[in-house]
Scaffold this motif. Structure first.
Motif, PDB file in Angstrom:
ATOM      1  N   GLU A  50       0.837  -1.185   0.000  1.00 39.44           N
ATOM      2  CA  GLU A  50       0.000   0.000   0.000  1.00 39.44           C
ATOM      3  C   GLU A  50       0.882   1.248   0.000  1.00 39.44           C
ATOM      4  OE1 GLU A  50      -2.822  -0.040   3.172  1.00 39.44           O
ATOM      5  OE2 GLU A  50      -3.422  -2.100   2.798  1.00 39.44           O
ATOM      6  N   ARG A  51       0.262   2.383  -0.313  1.00 38.66           N
ATOM      7  CA  ARG A  51       1.027   3.628  -0.382  1.00 38.66           C
ATOM      8  C   ARG A  51       1.748   3.902   0.939  1.00 38.66           C
ATOM      9  NH1 ARG A  51      -0.189   9.350   0.522  1.00 38.66           N
ATOM     10  NH2 ARG A  51       1.154  10.605  -0.824  1.00 38.66           N
ATOM     11  N   GLY A  52       3.058   4.029   0.855  1.00 43.82           N
ATOM     12  CA  GLY A  52       3.846   4.379   2.025  1.00 43.82           C
ATOM     13  C   GLY A  52       4.205   3.227   2.934  1.00 43.82           C
ATOM     14  N   GLN A  53       3.762   1.996   2.592  1.00 37.16           N
ATOM     15  CA  GLN A  53       3.982   0.912   3.542  1.00 37.16           C
ATOM     16  C   GLN A  53       5.441   0.477   3.615  1.00 37.16           C
ATOM     17  OE1 GLN A  53       1.702  -2.655   3.049  1.00 37.16           O
ATOM     18  NE2 GLN A  53       1.923  -3.186   5.196  1.00 37.16           N
ATOM     19  N   LEU A  54       6.148   0.465   2.492  1.00 36.99           N
ATOM     20  CA  LEU A  54       7.564   0.122   2.552  1.00 36.99           C
ATOM     21  C   LEU A  54       8.315   1.113   3.419  1.00 36.99           C
ATOM     22  CD1 LEU A  54       8.514  -0.968  -1.082  1.00 36.99           C
ATOM     23  CD2 LEU A  54       8.016  -2.396   0.903  1.00 36.99           C
ATOM     24  N   PHE A  55       7.904   2.375   3.355  1.00 43.78           N
ATOM     25  CA  PHE A  55       8.517   3.397   4.197  1.00 43.78           C
ATOM     26  C   PHE A  55       8.161   3.169   5.657  1.00 43.78           C
ATOM     27  CE2 PHE A  55       8.547   7.370   6.458  1.00 43.78           C
ATOM     28  CZ  PHE A  55       9.638   8.069   5.956  1.00 43.78           C
ATOM     29  N   ASP A  56       6.883   2.992   5.945  1.00 42.44           N
ATOM     30  CA  ASP A  56       6.391   2.959   7.323  1.00 42.44           C
ATOM     31  C   ASP A  56       6.724   1.656   8.033  1.00 42.44           C
ATOM     32  OD1 ASP A  56       5.019   4.149   9.491  1.00 42.44           O
ATOM     33  OD2 ASP A  56       3.240   2.972   9.035  1.00 42.44           O
ATOM     34  N   GLU A  57       6.783   0.552   7.299  1.00 43.24           N
ATOM     35  CA  GLU A  57       7.017  -0.748   7.918  1.00 43.24           C
ATOM     36  C   GLU A  57       8.395  -1.322   7.601  1.00 43.24           C
ATOM     37  OE1 GLU A  57       5.011  -1.836  10.040  1.00 43.24           O
ATOM     38  OE2 GLU A  57       3.187  -0.724   9.645  1.00 43.24           O
ATOM     39  N   GLY A  58       8.949  -0.974   6.437  1.00 43.66           N
ATOM     40  CA  GLY A  58      10.261  -1.509   6.075  1.00 43.66           C
ATOM     41  C   GLY A  58      11.382  -0.898   6.882  1.00 43.66           C
ATOM     42  N   ASN A  59      11.311   0.403   7.140  1.00 38.14           N
ATOM     43  CA  ASN A  59      12.177   1.117   8.080  1.00 38.14           C
ATOM     44  C   ASN A  59      13.634   1.245   7.667  1.00 38.14           C
ATOM     45  OD1 ASN A  59      10.062   1.579   9.864  1.00 38.14           O
ATOM     46  ND2 ASN A  59      10.447  -0.272  11.043  1.00 38.14           N
ATOM     47  N   TYR A  60      14.031   0.677   6.534  1.00 41.48           N
ATOM     48  CA  TYR A  60      15.442   0.682   6.151  1.00 41.48           C
ATOM     49  C   TYR A  60      15.524   0.742   4.640  1.00 41.48           C
ATOM     50  CZ  TYR A  60      20.412  -0.771   6.504  1.00 41.48           C
ATOM     51  OH  TYR A  60      21.781  -0.850   6.462  1.00 41.48           O
ATOM     52  N   ALA A  61      16.324   1.672   4.109  1.00 38.02           N
ATOM     53  CA  ALA A  61      16.387   1.885   2.666  1.00 38.02           C
ATOM     54  C   ALA A  61      17.793   2.284   2.252  1.00 38.02           C
ATOM     55  CB  ALA A  61      15.393   2.969   2.250  1.00 38.02           C
ATOM     56  N   MET A  62      18.050   2.163   0.950  1.00 37.79           N
ATOM     57  CA  MET A  62      19.327   2.575   0.377  1.00 37.79           C
ATOM     58  C   MET A  62      19.166   3.891  -0.366  1.00 37.79           C
ATOM     59  SD  MET A  62      21.812   0.653  -2.406  1.00 37.79           S
ATOM     60  CE  MET A  62      22.602  -0.430  -1.208  1.00 37.79           C
ATOM     61  N   PHE A  63      20.031   4.842  -0.064  1.00 36.40           N
ATOM     62  CA  PHE A  63      20.146   6.103  -0.780  1.00 36.40           C
ATOM     63  C   PHE A  63      21.386   5.977  -1.665  1.00 36.40           C
ATOM     64  CE2 PHE A  63      19.420  10.884   0.457  1.00 36.40           C
ATOM     65  CZ  PHE A  63      18.705  11.076  -0.700  1.00 36.40           C
ATOM     66  N   ILE A  64      21.346   6.517  -2.872  1.00 37.68           N
ATOM     67  CA  ILE A  64      22.512   6.485  -3.760  1.00 37.68           C
ATOM     68  C   ILE A  64      22.755   7.882  -4.322  1.00 37.68           C
ATOM     69  CG2 ILE A  64      23.571   5.473  -5.806  1.00 37.68           C
ATOM     70  CD1 ILE A  64      21.735   3.067  -5.501  1.00 37.68           C
ATOM     71  N   HIS A  65      23.943   8.414  -4.058  1.00 36.06           N
ATOM     72  CA  HIS A  65      24.392   9.656  -4.690  1.00 36.06           C
ATOM     73  C   HIS A  65      25.440   9.281  -5.743  1.00 36.06           C
ATOM     74  CE1 HIS A  65      22.278  11.816  -1.588  1.00 36.06           C
ATOM     75  NE2 HIS A  65      22.693  12.971  -2.056  1.00 36.06           N
ATOM     76  N   TRP A  66      25.058   9.457  -6.988  1.00 34.96           N
ATOM     77  CA  TRP A  66      25.941   9.092  -8.100  1.00 34.96           C
ATOM     78  C   TRP A  66      25.673  10.037  -9.249  1.00 34.96           C
ATOM     79  CZ3 TRP A  66      25.028   5.266 -12.475  1.00 34.96           C
ATOM     80  CH2 TRP A  66      26.232   4.948 -13.124  1.00 34.96           C
ATOM     81  N   GLY A  67      26.744  10.590  -9.816  1.00 36.53           N
ATOM     82  CA  GLY A  67      26.573  11.531 -10.905  1.00 36.53           C
ATOM     83  C   GLY A  67      27.892  11.853 -11.571  1.00 36.53           C
ATOM     84  N   LEU A  68      27.870  12.909 -12.372  1.00 33.84           N
ATOM     85  CA  LEU A  68      29.064  13.341 -13.088  1.00 33.84           C
ATOM     86  C   LEU A  68      30.191  13.674 -12.113  1.00 33.84           C
ATOM     87  CD1 LEU A  68      29.835  13.773 -16.029  1.00 33.84           C
ATOM     88  CD2 LEU A  68      29.048  16.146 -15.838  1.00 33.84           C
ATOM     89  N   TYR A  69      29.804  14.210 -10.973  1.00 34.86           N
ATOM     90  CA  TYR A  69      30.771  14.566  -9.932  1.00 34.86           C
ATOM     91  C   TYR A  69      31.526  13.349  -9.400  1.00 34.86           C
ATOM     92  CZ  TYR A  69      26.206  13.514  -7.949  1.00 34.86           C
ATOM     93  OH  TYR A  69      24.988  12.939  -7.701  1.00 34.86           O
ATOM     94  N   SER A  70      30.960  12.159  -9.562  1.00 35.56           N
ATOM     95  CA  SER A  70      31.580  10.959  -8.989  1.00 35.56           C
ATOM     96  C   SER A  70      32.908  10.633  -9.651  1.00 35.56           C
ATOM     97  CB  SER A  70      30.630   9.770  -9.108  1.00 35.56           C
ATOM     98  OG  SER A  70      29.402  10.029  -8.459  1.00 35.56           O
ATOM     99  N   GLN A  71      33.070  10.968 -10.942  1.00 35.15           N
ATOM    100  CA  GLN A  71      34.334  10.653 -11.590  1.00 35.15           C
ATOM    101  C   GLN A  71      35.446  11.601 -11.151  1.00 35.15           C
ATOM    102  OE1 GLN A  71      34.790  11.020 -15.829  1.00 35.15           O
ATOM    103  NE2 GLN A  71      33.405  12.773 -15.993  1.00 35.15           N
ATOM    104  N   LEU A  72      35.095  12.762 -10.622  1.00 39.41           N
ATOM    105  CA  LEU A  72      36.108  13.648 -10.060  1.00 39.41           C
ATOM    106  C   LEU A  72      36.557  13.153  -8.686  1.00 39.41           C
ATOM    107  CD1 LEU A  72      34.614  17.144 -10.979  1.00 39.41           C
ATOM    108  CD2 LEU A  72      36.549  15.980 -12.067  1.00 39.41           C
ATOM    109  N   GLY A  73      35.628  12.639  -7.907  1.00 40.53           N
ATOM    110  CA  GLY A  73      35.976  12.103  -6.597  1.00 40.53           C
ATOM    111  C   GLY A  73      36.622  13.130  -5.687  1.00 40.53           C
ATOM    112  N   ASN A  74      36.289  14.417  -5.869  1.00 38.57           N
ATOM    113  CA  ASN A  74      36.798  15.533  -5.060  1.00 38.57           C
ATOM    114  C   ASN A  74      38.235  15.938  -5.411  1.00 38.57           C
ATOM    115  OD1 ASN A  74      34.324  15.269  -3.715  1.00 38.57           O
ATOM    116  ND2 ASN A  74      35.192  15.923  -1.783  1.00 38.57           N
ATOM    117  N   ARG A  75      38.680  15.543  -6.596  1.00 41.17           N
ATOM    118  CA  ARG A  75      40.012  15.976  -7.037  1.00 41.17           C
ATOM    119  C   ARG A  75      39.867  16.668  -8.386  1.00 41.17           C
ATOM    120  NH1 ARG A  75      44.445  11.848  -5.878  1.00 41.17           N
ATOM    121  NH2 ARG A  75      43.055  10.503  -7.096  1.00 41.17           N
TER     122      ARG A  75
END
Length: 597
Positions: A50-75
């Motif tokens: 149901e709407r929001g159930q994975l959020f409300d009951e699953g309680n654990y998720a993966m966030f991913i930050h990935w983009g053009l900036y990733s190939q620079l790696g802060n250098r």
């Protein structure tokens, strides 16, 4: 809509009763538990939740930050910039001009990206859905956008839409899928927040130019072209007018009726609350909310950042969020080639192994009736059951539960599928559980406590006879002083924070109420910041007073004040005061009371 948490608990209870009647809950196999908490609880799968159930009951998720900036790696040009990687283009970091930044796309070729491997990592970690950056503040779309050619298909030699692959892999695996979208900031599109102020034809750029020509069409794209979406995670609304946010939320709910909108949409238009970056609350939070955190310090990949959270630290922060009543979304930052750093993956998998052994601690739970952590770990509840996650195992053979007014029917030490009954007793109002000298688990051990009725708890802080107690200033009552939140960055974008007591006046005090079980001498320490030498005093109301001078620090070093005697069991009020020195700079973070062994 029916309360999905209650529905979930009813169905789980029915499953448990059926198994008990059949004589099956002797924990004969891990597969039975996997079925009970995974595929047999069909509402926990993305394809029919149901709407929001994975959020409300699953309680654990993966966030991913990935983009053009990733190939620079802060250098950039041989120089390393310390801070969060996804901001590398910004003027406060490398200050890369738009045209120069766009040229990076010509060499972006993430051939080691594997959507199925990432989804399998999320499953191995025990996560229930994935949210990934479709467009961050730099404006580069990580999918095939028709609204702007600055995207991963049209601008790179890879010519691939990884979001199609990731969405399909999530659907195949039964995980939810969602998009991060930076709706206000766009540093490469004219009119976007922080972006160019002039259009390609030389006319002044307005926010409408960005919103109408890029932002709104892209939100239409991500909510119509990638299958079912669990969450659209907007970020940094800044001064974006309310009517624009309303339009975006309307588009999400129209195109994805089952999706939630993050609290960072702005103007209180999100479907749930999002806390500050890397913020794990100390006390229970009402309503639906999430904490967003990252496996190291930077959200996006930074070449130097090897400060990974250990499996135990991941579990500590996850269980703390669940125990406070919320959801934990933990980030990974793949490298520019698309591969996930090995150490991050290893920590996630090891923590996930523990979750597979103790799913009842994470999924479909209620918050701790203590409303805060306990010195040895944390608590979650389900009906008349408490699950104690013990991070600091008591070598004394006794685990202490302060303030529990409900009577205990039974207590059992869990070891995967095995259950060992534990003796328990009541001592001066405390519940004392007899435990083995050695912990059965390396990361965290779990004790199930079955109560004769709903949990009834006095949430006051208590001095654990084994470990003492640390109490944060957030829980103090103050007089002739101020209490407020303080946040700061030790590296760019890597936020730290605390609630502190400050602005000390004459006779100012921060008062803490504590429960003591075993009378005697205890060592008292304070964590504080300030300038120069400060004199702090601690007083038991109507009792002993101690004070000491120590040099202060800028980052909340802990300093001993002295020994203090509690003459008998019971509740005490401790008053902390800054007595001498630069009172304007004095900032109190915590008080610690430890037994003297």
């Amino acid at each position: 809509m029916m309360n999905v948490r209650n529905l979930f608990l009813v169905r789980v209870t029915q499953c448990m009763v059926a198994l008990i009647v059949a004589g099956a809950v002797t924990a004969s196999s891990a597969q039975e538990m996997d079925e009970l908490w995974g595929s047999r609880v069909v509402k926990m799968r993305a394809d029919n939740a149901e709407r929001g159930q994975l959020f409300d009951e699953g309680n654990y998720a993966m966030f991913i930050h990935w983009g053009l900036y990733s190939q620079l790696g802060n250098r950039v040009n041989g120089k390393t910039y310390y801070g969060i990687g996804e901001w590398i283009m910004n003027r406060r970091m490398a200050n890369i001009p738009v045209d120069q930044y766009k040229e990076l796309a010509g060499t972006f070729n993430p051939v080691n990206f594997d959507a199925k491997e990432i989804v399998q990592l999320a499953k191995d970690a025990g996560m229930k859905y994935i949210v990934i950056t479709s467009k961050h503040h730099d404006g580069f779309a990580m999918y095939h956008s028709k609204a702007c050619d600055f995207n991963i298909v049209d601008s790179t030699p890879w010519k691939t839409d990884p979001m199609k692959e990731l969405s399909a892999a999530c659907q195949e695996a039964g995980l939810g899928f969602g998009f991060y979208y930076s709706h206000n900031q766009d540093w490469s599109f004219p009119g976007g927040g922080g972006g160019p102020r002039v259009n390609a034809d030389g006319t002044p750029a307005t926010f409408d130019d960005y919103f109408v020509n890029k932002c709104l069409p892209q939100v239409e794209e991500i909510t119509t072209e990638y299958g079912p979406i669990e969450i659209v995670w907007f970020d940094t609304p800044g001064k974006m007018p309310k009517e624009y946010v309303e339009k975006l939320v309307e588009v999400v709910h129209k195109n994805q009726p089952g999706a939630l909108v993050s609290g960072r949409a702005g103007h209180n238009l999100g479907d749930y609350q999002t806390l500050g970056d890397m913020e794990v609350p100390l006390s229970n939070v009402d309503g639906m909310w999430e904490s967003v955190d990252t496996t190291n310090d930077s959200w996006a990949y930074a070449w130097y950042d090897e400060y990974w959270k250990s499996p135990q630290e991941i579990l500590r922060r996850l269980v703390a969020c669940v125990g406070r009543g919320g959801t934990y979304m933990l980030n990974i930052g793949p490298r520019g080639d698309g591969a996930v750093p090995e150490r991050a993956a290893r920590s996630l998998r090891e923590a996930g192994e523990w979750i597979r052994r103790y799913p009842q601690v994470v999924y479909g739970t209620d918050a701790s009736p203590w409303q805060h952590s306990l010195p040895w770990g944390d608590v979650v509840s389900k009906g008349n059951q408490l699950f104690l996650t013990v991070m600091e195992w008591p070598t004394s053979g006794e685990l202490y539960l302060p303030g529990l007014k409900s009577t205990v029917g039974s207590a059992q030490l869990l070891s995967g599928d095995e259950r060992t009954p534990l003796e328990h007793e009541t001592r001066n109002g405390w519940t004392v559980i007899k435990v083995p000298a050695r912990a059965p688990e390396k990361l965290a051990s779990v004790i199930e406590v079955n109560l004769n009725g709903q949990p009834d708890v006095d949430p006051s802080f208590a001095v654990d006879p084994n470990l003492g107690v640390e109490i944060h200033a957030e829980f103090a009552s103050v007089a002739n002083a101020s209490k407020s939140e303080k946040r700061w960055m030790e590296k760019f974008g890597e936020w730290k924070g605390t609630v502190h007591v400050h602005d000390w006046k004459a006779e100012g005090r921060a008062s803490f109420e504590v429960e003591v079980l075993e009378p005697g001498d205890y060592n008292v320490s304070l964590s504080y910041a300030g300038e120069g030498r400060l004199v702090w005093g601690v007083t038991i109301e109507d009792g002993e007073h101690i004070q000491n001078q120590q040099n202060s620090s800028h980052n909340y070093q802990e300093f001993p004040i002295g020994w203090m005697n509690f003459p008998e069991p019971g509740k005490y009020t401790l008053n902390v005061s800054c007595l001498e020195g630069n009172l304007d700079s004095a900032s109190l973070k915590t008080i610690r009371i430890e037994p003297i062994h």
